[in-house]
Motif scaffolding. Sequence first.
Motif, short mmCIF file in Angstrom:
data_model
loop_
_atom_site.label_atom_id
_atom_site.label_comp_id
_atom_site.label_asym_id
_atom_site.label_seq_id
_atom_site.Cartn_x
_atom_site.Cartn_y
_atom_site.Cartn_z
N ILE A 35 3.21 0.68 15.14
CA ILE A 35 3.00 0.09 13.82
C ILE A 35 2.88 -1.42 13.93
O ILE A 35 3.65 -2.08 14.63
CB ILE A 35 4.17 0.44 12.88
CG1 ILE A 35 4.14 1.92 12.50
CG2 ILE A 35 4.11 -0.40 11.61
CD1 ILE A 35 5.26 2.33 11.58
N VAL A 36 1.89 -1.96 13.21
CA VAL A 36 1.73 -3.41 13.13
C VAL A 36 2.12 -3.92 11.75
O VAL A 36 2.86 -4.89 11.62
CB VAL A 36 0.28 -3.81 13.46
CG1 VAL A 36 0.08 -5.31 13.27
CG2 VAL A 36 -0.07 -3.41 14.89
N ILE A 37 1.64 -3.25 10.70
CA ILE A 37 1.92 -3.71 9.34
C ILE A 37 1.71 -2.56 8.37
O ILE A 37 1.00 -1.58 8.67
CB ILE A 37 1.03 -4.91 8.96
CG1 ILE A 37 1.62 -5.70 7.80
CG2 ILE A 37 -0.41 -4.46 8.68
CD1 ILE A 37 0.98 -7.08 7.62
N PHE A 38 2.35 -2.64 7.20
CA PHE A 38 2.18 -1.60 6.18
C PHE A 38 2.25 -2.25 4.81
O PHE A 38 2.72 -3.37 4.63
CB PHE A 38 3.26 -0.52 6.31
CG PHE A 38 4.63 -0.99 5.90
CD1 PHE A 38 5.11 -0.75 4.62
CD2 PHE A 38 5.44 -1.68 6.79
CE1 PHE A 38 6.36 -1.19 4.24
CE2 PHE A 38 6.69 -2.14 6.42
CZ PHE A 38 7.15 -1.89 5.13
N CYS A 39 1.75 -1.51 3.81
CA CYS A 39 1.91 -1.95 2.43
C CYS A 39 1.93 -0.73 1.52
O CYS A 39 1.26 0.27 1.80
CB CYS A 39 0.80 -2.91 2.01
SG CYS A 39 -0.79 -2.13 1.69
N HIS A 40 2.72 -0.80 0.47
CA HIS A 40 2.79 0.28 -0.51
C HIS A 40 1.67 0.11 -1.53
O HIS A 40 1.32 -1.01 -1.91
CB HIS A 40 4.16 0.28 -1.20
CG HIS A 40 5.30 0.44 -0.25
ND1 HIS A 40 5.52 1.59 0.47
CD2 HIS A 40 6.27 -0.44 0.11
CE1 HIS A 40 6.60 1.43 1.22
NE2 HIS A 40 7.06 0.21 1.03
N THR A 41 1.09 1.22 -1.95
CA THR A 41 0.00 1.18 -2.93
C THR A 41 0.28 2.17 -4.05
O THR A 41 1.21 2.97 -3.99
CB THR A 41 -1.34 1.56 -2.27
OG1 THR A 41 -1.36 2.99 -2.06
CG2 THR A 41 -1.55 0.85 -0.95
N ASN A 42 -0.54 2.10 -5.09
CA ASN A 42 -0.46 3.10 -6.16
C ASN A 42 -1.64 4.07 -6.09
O ASN A 42 -1.98 4.72 -7.06
CB ASN A 42 -0.44 2.41 -7.54
CG ASN A 42 -1.66 1.52 -7.76
OD1 ASN A 42 -2.52 1.44 -6.90
ND2 ASN A 42 -1.70 0.86 -8.90
N LEU A 43 -2.26 4.18 -4.93
CA LEU A 43 -3.40 5.07 -4.73
C LEU A 43 -2.92 6.46 -4.35
O LEU A 43 -3.10 6.93 -3.24
CB LEU A 43 -4.32 4.52 -3.65
CG LEU A 43 -4.91 3.14 -3.86
CD1 LEU A 43 -5.71 2.71 -2.65
CD2 LEU A 43 -5.78 3.13 -5.10
N THR A 44 -2.27 7.16 -5.29
CA THR A 44 -1.77 8.50 -5.03
C THR A 44 -2.08 9.41 -6.22
O THR A 44 -1.58 9.17 -7.32
CB THR A 44 -0.25 8.50 -4.80
OG1 THR A 44 0.06 7.56 -3.78
CG2 THR A 44 0.25 9.86 -4.39
#
Length: 428
Positions: free
Chosen positions: A324-333
Motif C-alpha cells: 500500500i502506498v496511499i488510500f482515500c475514502h469516497t462516497n462512490l458506493t
Amino acid sequence: MIFLDAKKTERIFRSRKIYERGTLDRMLKSTIAIIFFCFCRTETLYLSFKKPVSSSSTHGQFYAKAVTDGDDRSIMAANCFHSLNGYQHGSFQQWLKIDLENEYRVTRVTIVNRVQAGCDCHLRLISAAIAIGSGGDIRNFNKCGESVTLAQVKFNTFFDVRCQQPMSGRYVTVWFPSGSAEPLNICEVRVYNEFEPDICGFDTKVYPVGFWDLSLDTLLQQTGATKPLNQIITLEKINFSAFHAFTVAFYIYPFHNSIGDIISIGDTDSLRLTQTFGRLYNSEVTVLYDDNQLTRAHVLMPDTWTFLTLTFNGTITLWRNGEIVIFCHTNLTPLDFNAHQLQIGSPSGQLFAEVAALQLYDRALNEAEIKLAMAQQPSFFTNKGALFEMLDPLEGIAGQILQKGVTRTRADCSQTCLRSLCLSLIHI
C-alpha cells in the motif's frame, strides 16, 4: 479464523470438495463451530504511517512528523521535513528518527525526496544512510543498504533503500554517518517489513474476471520512442456496473518522456489513473473520477517495471509492487458509472510506456492476493520467465546497465547476477 455459520461453512467445504458427503454431514451435525486452519493478515499500511518522529533539529515549521503523515507531495510545504544545516545547528550529523512502536524486521525503506524548481535540494540527501536499531545511540544502529548516491536522487523524486537482509529494530533513522553540512529535507518515509501475508483458504491463485496479456510485440510497436500508447479493450462479457468493489492491476514500464492517462474505466464519468507531472520525472500517479482528484502518490520509476494496483471497496487504495502506498475514502458506493471498455493510454496522450498482464477482479484484493496477482504471468512472461526489477547501479559505475532480462523468480535473478558477477547482459 473461526466460522460460526454452519451453512456457510458447509457451502465452503462442499465447494472445495474437502470431505465426502457422509463425513461432512456427521461433522456439521456434531458442531456448528469449525476452526479453519489459518490465521491471516489482509492488508496494512506501511509500518511508518502516522508513527511518532523525532529529529536533531527543525527549520521553521517544517516538523519531523511530516514524513509519516501519508502526504508525499515533494514540493516544500508543511508536508515536508526540514532540519537546520550543519552550520546553523553546530552539528554536521543531522538525523531523523521514526518510532515504529514495536520491533519489526525491516526489509525496505522508500524515501520521497524534496524536489523543487530552481533548487538543487534533491541532492542534499547524497551520502545519507538508513540505520535501524532498538534504542540508544543511533551511531550503534545497524545500517540498512547502501548510502544514498547521486544516481538515486538525480532522476526521480523517490527511491528505495533495501536492507541486505531483514533487520530487526523499533527505530528507523535517516542521518549522515560521515557528517554533512547539508540539512535533512524529506517529504515522506515509508518503512516495510519482511512479513508476507498468508492466503486464507485453499487456493494459491487468484482468479480475475478479465486478464489481458497485451502482447509484448504489439506494445513495442506502439510505444518505444515514437508512438504513445493508445488501446481499447472491450468488456463484452463483463458486467462492470454490477461490481460493488473491484481491483485493476497491471505491470507498467514507463519511459523517461511518458506522461498522461494510463488507464480509464467508464464510458462517461470515468475513473482514471494518470501519470502526472514531476520535476525530475513524472513519477506521480493521480486517481481521478469525473476529472476530480481522489488521491495521488509517487509510485513510478523511469525505465523500470512496476506492478501497479488500484482497489476499490468504498475506499480507493493505490498499491506499488504489492504494498500500500496511499488510500482515500469516497462516497462512490456502489460504483456510479457504467463501463463497457477499458482505455489504455489515450488518442491525445503522451503515455510512452509498456503495459502488460492487465487484470480485472470483481472485488478488492487484499495484500496477499495482490502479491499472488503479481505472479500471474502473461504468455510472453511464461515463455521466458518473469520480469524482474532492475536494481540501482553500484557506486563507481553509475549509469551503466549491469543486468537486464528475465528470470523465473527473484531468487533466480540474484543467483544469475552473482554467477556472472553482474557483468553480462541478458537479452529479453
